[in-house]
Design a protein around this motif. Structure first.
Motif, PDB file in Angstrom:
ATOM      1  N   GLY A 261       1.037  -1.092  -0.072  1.00  0.00           N
ATOM      2  CA  GLY A 261       0.036   0.058  -0.072  1.00  0.00           C
ATOM      3  C   GLY A 261       0.884   1.277  -0.007  1.00  0.00           C
ATOM      4  N   THR A 262       1.937   1.203   0.697  1.00  0.00           N
ATOM      5  CA  THR A 262       2.916   2.153   0.785  1.00  0.00           C
ATOM      6  C   THR A 262       3.118   2.682  -0.538  1.00  0.00           C
ATOM      7  N   ASP A 263       3.723   1.491  -1.489  1.00  0.00           N
ATOM      8  CA  ASP A 263       4.238   1.944  -2.770  1.00  0.00           C
ATOM      9  C   ASP A 263       2.992   2.620  -3.728  1.00  0.00           C
ATOM     10  N   TYR A 264       1.765   1.901  -3.588  1.00  0.00           N
ATOM     11  CA  TYR A 264       0.698   2.379  -4.417  1.00  0.00           C
ATOM     12  C   TYR A 264       0.557   3.930  -4.083  1.00  0.00           C
ATOM     13  N   GLY A 265       0.389   3.988  -2.621  1.00  0.00           N
ATOM     14  CA  GLY A 265       0.198   5.577  -2.233  1.00  0.00           C
ATOM     15  C   GLY A 265       1.387   6.560  -2.834  1.00  0.00           C
ATOM     16  N   ALA A 266       2.520   6.137  -3.048  1.00  0.00           N
ATOM     17  CA  ALA A 266       3.637   6.909  -3.613  1.00  0.00           C
ATOM     18  C   ALA A 266       3.230   7.088  -5.130  1.00  0.00           C
ATOM     19  N   GLY A 267       2.641   6.001  -5.964  1.00  0.00           N
ATOM     20  CA  GLY A 267       2.216   6.397  -7.042  1.00  0.00           C
ATOM     21  C   GLY A 267       1.081   7.205  -7.330  1.00  0.00           C
ATOM     22  N   PHE A 268       0.160   7.197  -6.318  1.00  0.00           N
ATOM     23  CA  PHE A 268      -1.025   8.227  -6.303  1.00  0.00           C
ATOM     24  C   PHE A 268      -0.396   9.803  -6.369  1.00  0.00           C
ATOM     25  N   TRP A 269       0.419   9.780  -5.315  1.00  0.00           N
ATOM     26  CA  TRP A 269       1.049  11.169  -5.164  1.00  0.00           C
ATOM     27  C   TRP A 269       1.874  11.787  -6.052  1.00  0.00           C
TER      28      TRP A 269
ATOM     29  N   ILE B  44      10.058  10.730  -4.586  1.00  0.00           N
ATOM     30  CA  ILE B  44       9.227   9.419  -5.015  1.00  0.00           C
ATOM     31  C   ILE B  44      10.066   8.422  -5.598  1.00  0.00           C
ATOM     32  N   ASP B  45      10.742   8.858  -6.549  1.00  0.00           N
ATOM     33  CA  ASP B  45      11.654   7.935  -7.101  1.00  0.00           C
ATOM     34  C   ASP B  45      12.654   7.250  -6.293  1.00  0.00           C
ATOM     35  N   HIS B  46      13.336   8.039  -5.436  1.00  0.00           N
ATOM     36  CA  HIS B  46      14.549   7.631  -4.698  1.00  0.00           C
ATOM     37  C   HIS B  46      13.986   6.717  -3.596  1.00  0.00           C
ATOM     38  N   ALA B  47      12.707   7.131  -2.738  1.00  0.00           N
ATOM     39  CA  ALA B  47      12.317   6.367  -1.668  1.00  0.00           C
ATOM     40  C   ALA B  47      11.809   4.827  -2.115  1.00  0.00           C
ATOM     41  N   MET B  48      11.451   4.707  -3.326  1.00  0.00           N
ATOM     42  CA  MET B  48      10.868   3.569  -3.801  1.00  0.00           C
ATOM     43  C   MET B  48      11.853   2.583  -4.355  1.00  0.00           C
ATOM     44  N   ALA B  49      12.841   3.141  -5.018  1.00  0.00           N
ATOM     45  CA  ALA B  49      13.826   2.309  -5.852  1.00  0.00           C
ATOM     46  C   ALA B  49      14.369   1.182  -5.128  1.00  0.00           C
ATOM     47  N   PRO B  50      14.930   1.422  -3.839  1.00  0.00           N
ATOM     48  CA  PRO B  50      15.696   0.316  -2.754  1.00  0.00           C
ATOM     49  C   PRO B  50      14.795  -0.717  -2.544  1.00  0.00           C
ATOM     50  N   VAL B  51      13.660  -0.407  -2.277  1.00  0.00           N
ATOM     51  CA  VAL B  51      12.488  -1.570  -1.606  1.00  0.00           C
ATOM     52  C   VAL B  51      11.451  -1.675  -2.214  1.00  0.00           C
ATOM     53  N   TRP B  52      10.888  -1.193  -3.189  1.00  0.00           N
ATOM     54  CA  TRP B  52       9.391  -1.548  -3.582  1.00  0.00           C
ATOM     55  C   TRP B  52       9.313  -2.709  -4.322  1.00  0.00           C
ATOM     56  N   GLU B  53      10.164  -3.407  -4.947  1.00  0.00           N
ATOM     57  CA  GLU B  53       9.613  -4.519  -5.421  1.00  0.00           C
ATOM     58  C   GLU B  53       9.757  -5.610  -4.335  1.00  0.00           C
ATOM     59  N   VAL B  54      10.213  -5.600  -3.152  1.00  0.00           N
ATOM     60  CA  VAL B  54      10.357  -6.825  -2.241  1.00  0.00           C
ATOM     61  C   VAL B  54       8.981  -6.591  -1.577  1.00  0.00           C
ATOM     62  N   ASN B  55       8.086  -5.675  -1.667  1.00  0.00           N
ATOM     63  CA  ASN B  55       6.707  -5.645  -0.910  1.00  0.00           C
ATOM     64  C   ASN B  55       5.871  -6.715  -1.605  1.00  0.00           C
TER      65      ASN B  55
ATOM     66  N   THR C 226      -6.425   4.735   1.702  1.00  0.00           N
ATOM     67  CA  THR C 226      -5.322   4.281   2.735  1.00  0.00           C
ATOM     68  C   THR C 226      -3.981   4.066   2.091  1.00  0.00           C
ATOM     69  N   THR C 227      -3.916   3.770   0.899  1.00  0.00           N
ATOM     70  CA  THR C 227      -2.636   3.654   0.213  1.00  0.00           C
ATOM     71  C   THR C 227      -1.979   5.109   0.068  1.00  0.00           C
ATOM     72  N   ALA C 228      -2.806   6.031  -0.058  1.00  0.00           N
ATOM     73  CA  ALA C 228      -2.451   7.566  -0.078  1.00  0.00           C
ATOM     74  C   ALA C 228      -1.777   8.086   1.217  1.00  0.00           C
ATOM     75  N   LEU C 229      -2.734   7.546   2.254  1.00  0.00           N
ATOM     76  CA  LEU C 229      -2.430   7.944   3.472  1.00  0.00           C
ATOM     77  C   LEU C 229      -0.730   7.303   3.761  1.00  0.00           C
TER      78      LEU C 229
ATOM     79  N   GLY D  56       1.540   6.297   1.896  1.00  0.00           N
ATOM     80  CA  GLY D  56       2.693   6.821   0.861  1.00  0.00           C
ATOM     81  C   GLY D  56       2.782   8.163   1.282  1.00  0.00           C
ATOM     82  N   ALA D  57       1.910   9.020   1.662  1.00  0.00           N
ATOM     83  CA  ALA D  57       2.325  10.175   2.222  1.00  0.00           C
ATOM     84  C   ALA D  57       3.388  10.366   3.536  1.00  0.00           C
ATOM     85  N   VAL D  58       2.740   9.387   4.537  1.00  0.00           N
ATOM     86  CA  VAL D  58       3.348   9.307   5.775  1.00  0.00           C
ATOM     87  C   VAL D  58       4.858   9.059   5.611  1.00  0.00           C
ATOM     88  N   PHE D  59       5.067   7.813   4.807  1.00  0.00           N
ATOM     89  CA  PHE D  59       6.433   7.454   4.663  1.00  0.00           C
ATOM     90  C   PHE D  59       7.313   8.284   3.625  1.00  0.00           C
ATOM     91  N   LEU D  60       6.631   9.050   2.881  1.00  0.00           N
ATOM     92  CA  LEU D  60       7.432  10.204   1.954  1.00  0.00           C
ATOM     93  C   LEU D  60       7.928  11.335   2.756  1.00  0.00           C
TER      94      LEU D  60
END
Length: 346
Positions: free
Chosen positions: A22-30, A47-58, A170-173, A175-179
């Motif tokens: 959900g965090t990754d989907y939220g990043a895409g929403f923003w 967003i690019d930098h935050a997702m790049a190291p970990v997004w696929e593992v989710n 919830t994914t938007a929430l 994503g925004a919190v983690f970003l």
């Protein structure tokens, strides 16, 4: 007994995917709503930098969900995928296009192609959680039975639509919190404020949709409504509400510490509340956990394999998250956020 244990494991895997994926989907929403090339340049860089190291593992948690579902509960898997093949197929296509768009937009040299791949990534981040939520709503409302054939009524109904909208909110929430937390870590205070404001707005939307959903399920999904207002389901509803208030308070505070934990608590408690509200059914009120389970021998082996997989995977994933949150994987400077050409990716 073993079927109940596997059902709990399945629910926990769904909660893990809802929070991590959900965090990754939220990043895409923003990314989608960040604005034009100039206005959205810095948020998209983060967003690019935050997702790049970990997004696929989710997606590991999605694999867990699918394997446990089709191995441990084949009857449930067959009914759900027969009745709702269209939204689930659209969600699967969205996952593929989202990954392709994210991977290809950075190396693409032509601005038109970068915009195309960016649009693929952003739109898929919006549609995929909606269709997954709609499918869950179809199950929760009891519209999937042995006699149900593929039809829009199975997933295009009040409960499904609200579950889909809740999934987006919830994914938007998350994503925004983690970003916002990443912005603080990278010493970008203006982006911290930018994403905090959006997190608070998403939190308000989540709260409103949750209340509306609770009222709608009273008539459209009575078994779920009863489960959410009584017993263990009510406990998780209260926990989700408390986590919502805690998240709002933490987002207002200067440090914002622990907001990621409480935001994940909002989503995890909501998922666990839905799962416990369905007891003892996989599909209210037509398929119990015992009726939908596979053979006892299969369940025992599945439990053993799942335990081994968790022992191997959970420490590795925890280490990856720890390294990422400490900035050990890759550094990001203000110059990176201001690097020219970022606007072409929007």
């Amino acid at each position: 007994m073993i079927a109940g244990v596997i059902a709990v494991v399945l629910l926990l895997a769904v909660a893990a995917y809802a929070c991590a994926g959900g965090t990754d989907y939220g990043a895409g929403f923003w990314d989608l709503v960040a604005g034009g090339a100039e206005r959205g340049e810095r948020p998209r860089r983060l967003i690019d930098h935050a997702m790049a190291p970990v997004w696929e593992v989710n997606n590991v948690w999605l694999i867990f969900v699918l394997v446990i579902m089709w191995t441990g509960f084949p009857v449930f898997f067959q009914r759900a995928f027969t009745a709702m093949w269209l939204p689930l197929a659209l969600a699967a296509v969205g996952i593929v296009l989202r990954g392709a768009g994210f991977a290809l937009r950075k190396p693409a040299r032509r601005p038109a192609r970068r915009r195309l791949y960016a649009a693929m990534f952003a739109l898929s981040s919006l549609l995929t959680p909606f269709f997954l939520g709609a499918a869950v709503g179809g199950v929760a409302s009891g519209r999937v039975t042995a006699a149900t054939t593929a039809s829009t009524d199975a997933w295009a109904n009040p409960t499904s639509v609200l579950f889909g909208l809740l999934a987006i909110a919830t994914t938007a929430l998350l994503g925004a919190v983690f970003l916002a937390a990443d912005a603080r870590r990278f010493a970008a205070p203006e982006l911290d404020g930018y994403f905090r404001r959006r997190a608070l707005a998403a939190l308000v939307v989540v709260a409103i949709l949750a209340v509306v959903t609770l009222f709608v399920t009273h008539g459209d999904a009575p078994h779920i409504w009863h489960g959410l207002t009584h017993g263990v389901g009510l406990v998780f509803v209260v926990l989700s509400a408390l986590a919502t208030l805690a998240t709002a308070w933490l987002l207002i505070r200067p440090s914002g510490a622990w907001s990621r934990v409480t935001a994940a608590g909002v989503v995890a408690s909501a998922v666990l509340g839905w799962g416990t509200a369905q007891r003892p059914y996989l599909i209210p009120t037509s398929l119990t956990v015992a009726e939908g389970a596979g053979a006892p021998t299969t369940l025992r082996w599945l439990g053993l394999v799942t335990l081994v997989a968790l022992v191997l995977i959970v420490p590795a994933v925890a280490l990856l998250y720890w390294l990422d949150t400490r900035g050990e994987l890759e550094s990001l400077t203000d110059a990176d956020l201001r690097r020219p050409g970022a606007g072409d990716e929007g």
